[in-house]
Design a protein around this motif. Structure first.
Motif, short mmCIF file in Angstrom:
data_model
loop_
_atom_site.label_atom_id
_atom_site.label_comp_id
_atom_site.label_asym_id
_atom_site.label_seq_id
_atom_site.Cartn_x
_atom_site.Cartn_y
_atom_site.Cartn_z
N ALA A 169 0.84 -1.25 0.21
CA ALA A 169 0.03 -0.02 -0.07
C ALA A 169 0.67 1.36 0.02
N PRO A 170 1.95 1.39 0.87
CA PRO A 170 2.58 2.64 0.92
C PRO A 170 3.34 2.97 -0.29
N HIS A 171 3.33 2.05 -1.36
CA HIS A 171 4.21 2.31 -2.48
C HIS A 171 3.25 2.41 -3.69
N ALA A 172 1.85 2.23 -3.74
CA ALA A 172 0.86 2.17 -4.62
C ALA A 172 0.89 3.67 -5.47
N GLU A 173 1.04 4.70 -4.73
CA GLU A 173 0.72 6.03 -5.49
C GLU A 173 2.09 6.16 -6.40
N ALA A 174 3.36 5.86 -6.06
CA ALA A 174 4.71 5.71 -6.60
C ALA A 174 4.51 4.75 -7.75
N VAL A 175 3.97 3.76 -7.46
CA VAL A 175 3.99 2.72 -8.79
C VAL A 175 2.94 3.49 -9.97
N ASP A 176 1.88 4.04 -9.47
CA ASP A 176 1.07 4.54 -10.52
C ASP A 176 1.70 5.81 -11.31
N ARG A 177 2.53 6.62 -10.35
CA ARG A 177 3.16 7.67 -10.96
C ARG A 177 4.17 7.36 -11.81
N ASP A 178 5.07 6.31 -11.43
CA ASP A 178 6.22 6.25 -12.19
C ASP A 178 6.20 5.27 -13.23
N ALA A 179 4.91 4.44 -13.13
CA ALA A 179 4.75 3.55 -14.22
C ALA A 179 5.56 2.20 -14.13
N PHE A 180 5.93 2.11 -12.87
CA PHE A 180 6.90 0.91 -12.77
C PHE A 180 6.61 0.07 -11.39
N ALA A 181 6.89 -1.15 -11.35
CA ALA A 181 6.53 -2.00 -10.20
C ALA A 181 7.54 -1.77 -8.95
N SER A 182 6.98 -1.67 -7.85
CA SER A 182 7.81 -1.23 -6.65
C SER A 182 8.87 -2.57 -6.25
N VAL A 183 9.99 -2.50 -6.23
CA VAL A 183 11.03 -3.42 -5.82
C VAL A 183 10.74 -4.02 -4.41
N GLU A 184 10.49 -2.90 -3.75
CA GLU A 184 10.17 -3.32 -2.25
C GLU A 184 8.89 -4.11 -2.08
N ALA A 185 7.79 -3.87 -2.73
CA ALA A 185 6.64 -4.30 -2.60
C ALA A 185 6.76 -5.99 -3.10
N LEU A 186 7.33 -6.13 -4.13
CA LEU A 186 7.71 -7.39 -4.83
C LEU A 186 8.61 -7.96 -3.60
N ASP A 187 9.59 -7.67 -3.16
CA ASP A 187 10.47 -8.30 -2.33
C ASP A 187 9.68 -8.78 -1.04
N ALA A 188 8.93 -7.91 -0.47
CA ALA A 188 8.11 -8.33 0.79
C ALA A 188 7.11 -9.26 0.29
N LEU A 189 6.59 -9.43 -0.71
CA LEU A 189 5.60 -10.50 -1.27
C LEU A 189 6.45 -11.83 -1.45
N ARG A 190 7.61 -11.59 -2.12
CA ARG A 190 8.46 -12.82 -1.89
C ARG A 190 8.66 -13.50 -0.80
N HIS A 191 8.90 -12.61 0.30
CA HIS A 191 9.49 -13.13 1.70
C HIS A 191 8.43 -13.94 2.18
N VAL A 192 7.29 -13.66 2.00
CA VAL A 192 6.25 -14.54 2.72
C VAL A 192 5.71 -15.62 1.78
N GLY A 193 6.27 -16.06 0.42
CA GLY A 193 5.92 -16.76 -0.31
C GLY A 193 4.56 -16.76 -1.09
N VAL A 194 4.20 -15.40 -1.35
CA VAL A 194 3.18 -15.09 -2.30
C VAL A 194 3.25 -15.65 -3.69
N PHE A 195 4.52 -15.74 -4.25
CA PHE A 195 4.54 -16.26 -5.52
C PHE A 195 4.15 -17.87 -5.83
N GLY A 196 4.35 -18.41 -4.89
CA GLY A 196 4.31 -19.87 -4.78
C GLY A 196 2.93 -20.54 -4.00
N VAL A 197 2.03 -19.95 -4.17
CA VAL A 197 0.56 -20.13 -3.51
C VAL A 197 0.25 -21.58 -4.10
N GLN A 198 0.12 -21.41 -5.48
CA GLN A 198 -0.32 -23.04 -5.95
C GLN A 198 0.79 -23.83 -6.28
#
Length: 406
Positions: free
Chosen positions: A42-71
């Motif tokens: 959430a804290p990076h959502a405005e910057a993601v929209d403004r800069d038109a680029f994914a947030s490295v910090e957000a993706l790293d946090a999602l990686r850390h909890v295993g979000v990419f491996g749900v299935q």
């Protein structure tokens, strides 16, 4: 997931996604994901929209909890959950950053396709990397003139004396800047054999892979959507995702689960309602209480009903994913959810007044993202056609049967 943390309109959808997950550890994991989304997405959502680029910090946090491996099965390091759980994660993320959720949604589609149709080499090579988030996946289906059902695909997988070679250009591919693997839909032209469409696994590190253009989108601006070019990409049999001629069947399978932009629309619609409530009650800085205005009250009430209805449709679609009409039901869900998001966001923009058009408030971002969900594939006009085909086919069958009996 604790109901005290949920908005009431989300409860049926969340329950449908978590059906069968009685494991306390799984429930605790979803609570952890919610915290990560609040703290790191959430804290990076405005910057993601403004800069038109994914947030490295957000993706790293999602990686850390295993979000990419749900299935992904546990033997490959994943969580071993199902597509319903993946759908819930997409909706959770979309409530905070729809662009990030779009990248995640297409990743889940590729994970599912790899599990069911990938070669053994693909499963052994990709699944562990998908689970850890080391590799993010994307899909490339669309072309400028591919037509209904992607029947006129111009991207070619041609067999020569030196093996297979892939050539072509794809448009509106999401997640390109962060993707390590792309599943590309191509027309196969084997030497002396039958042609047909097929998905091909492509490594984006190949020197023939390029994305020369990222689109300056109106909505979902940080989704990394653009054109993908493929020049003389060497392909082996192990890179084929299913046999030659299976492309159409795999596309249909993709529509049998709710991993489609309707999930993004749900999150956007809910976020728009929450933001508008905060603005109209004067709870957000720089806003004033407007709830004494009858028009504002009426708009908020109608929006609440529309959002709840869309979530109920989502719950219905998620829970009916194993039926023969699943591909039609998920299409109806996408149509209903995106239409609701567009209407809710548009009406709420008017209800909150001029501040709705100020970029410092997230409502205008939700408004733009809502418009994009209806166009994201499969586009709503294609879905409408699919639903109409199903309706009229059933009617024709009824008439044929009736005529035969008379």
């Amino acid at each position: 997931m604790e109901q005290s943390r949920l908005h009431s309109y989300r409860i049926p959808f969340v329950q449908a996604c978590l059906a069968g997950l009685s494991d306390d550890a799984a429930q605790a994991w979803f609570r952890e994901v919610e915290d990560v989304i609040d703290d790191s997405v959430a804290p990076h959502a405005e910057a993601v929209d403004r800069d038109a680029f994914a947030s490295v910090e957000a993706l790293d946090a999602l990686r850390h909890v295993g979000v990419f491996g749900v299935q992904v099965p546990r033997r490959f390091g994943g969580l071993g959950l199902d597509d319903r759980a993946a759908a819930l994660v997409v909706e959770q993320v979309a409530r905070r950053c729809a662009s990030t959720a779009a990248v995640l949604m297409f990743h889940y589609q590729v994970v599912r396709r790899t599990l069911t149709h990938g070669s053994r080499a693909q499963r052994d090579d990709d699944l562990a990397a998908f689970a850890s988030g080391e590799r993010i996946a994307a899909s490339a289906w669309t072309e400028a003139a591919s037509g209904k059902g992607k029947r006129n695909v111009a991207t070619v997988l041609r067999q020569t004396g030196k093996g297979w070679q892939l050539e072509g250009e794809k448009t509106f591919c999401t997640g390109l800047p962060v993707a390590a693997v792309v599943h590309v839909l191509a027309k196969a032209e084997p030497a002396g054999g039958s042609d047909g469409s097929v998905f091909v696994r492509v490594d984006t590190k190949d020197p023939g892979v390029n994305y020369p253009q990222l689109y300056p989108l109106l909505g979902l601006r940080g989704s990394g959507t653009g054109t993908l070019t493929l020049r003389a990409i060497p392909v082996t049999d192990a890179d084929l995702v299913g046999p030659i001629g299976s492309g159409g069947a795999l596309m249909r399978e993709n529509h049998q689960v709710c991993l489609n932009p309707g999930l993004l629309a749900l999150g956007v619609a809910g976020a728009a309602l929450d933001t508008a409530l905060g603005m109209c009650t004067g709870q957000l800085p720089g806003t004033v209480d407007r709830v004494s205005n009858d028009t504002v009250r009426r708009t908020l009430a109608q929006a609440a009903v529309q959002v709840e209805s869309a979530y109920l449709y989502g719950a219905h679609a998620v829970s009916r994913g194993n039926t023969s009409q699943a591909h039609v039901l998920t299409s109806k869900f996408k149509l209903a959810a995106t239409a609701a998001a567009q209407q809710v966001a548009t009406e709420l923009m008017a209800a909150v007044g001029s501040r709705g058009f100020v970029a410092s408030f997230p409502l205008e971002r939700h408004f733009r993202d809502a418009q994009a969900t209806s166009l994201m594939g499969p586009a709503n006009d294609v879905i409408t056609d699919r639903i109409a085909d199903d309706l009229t086919a059933g009617r024709r069958n009824d008439l044929t049967t009736s005529g035969a009996m008379s």
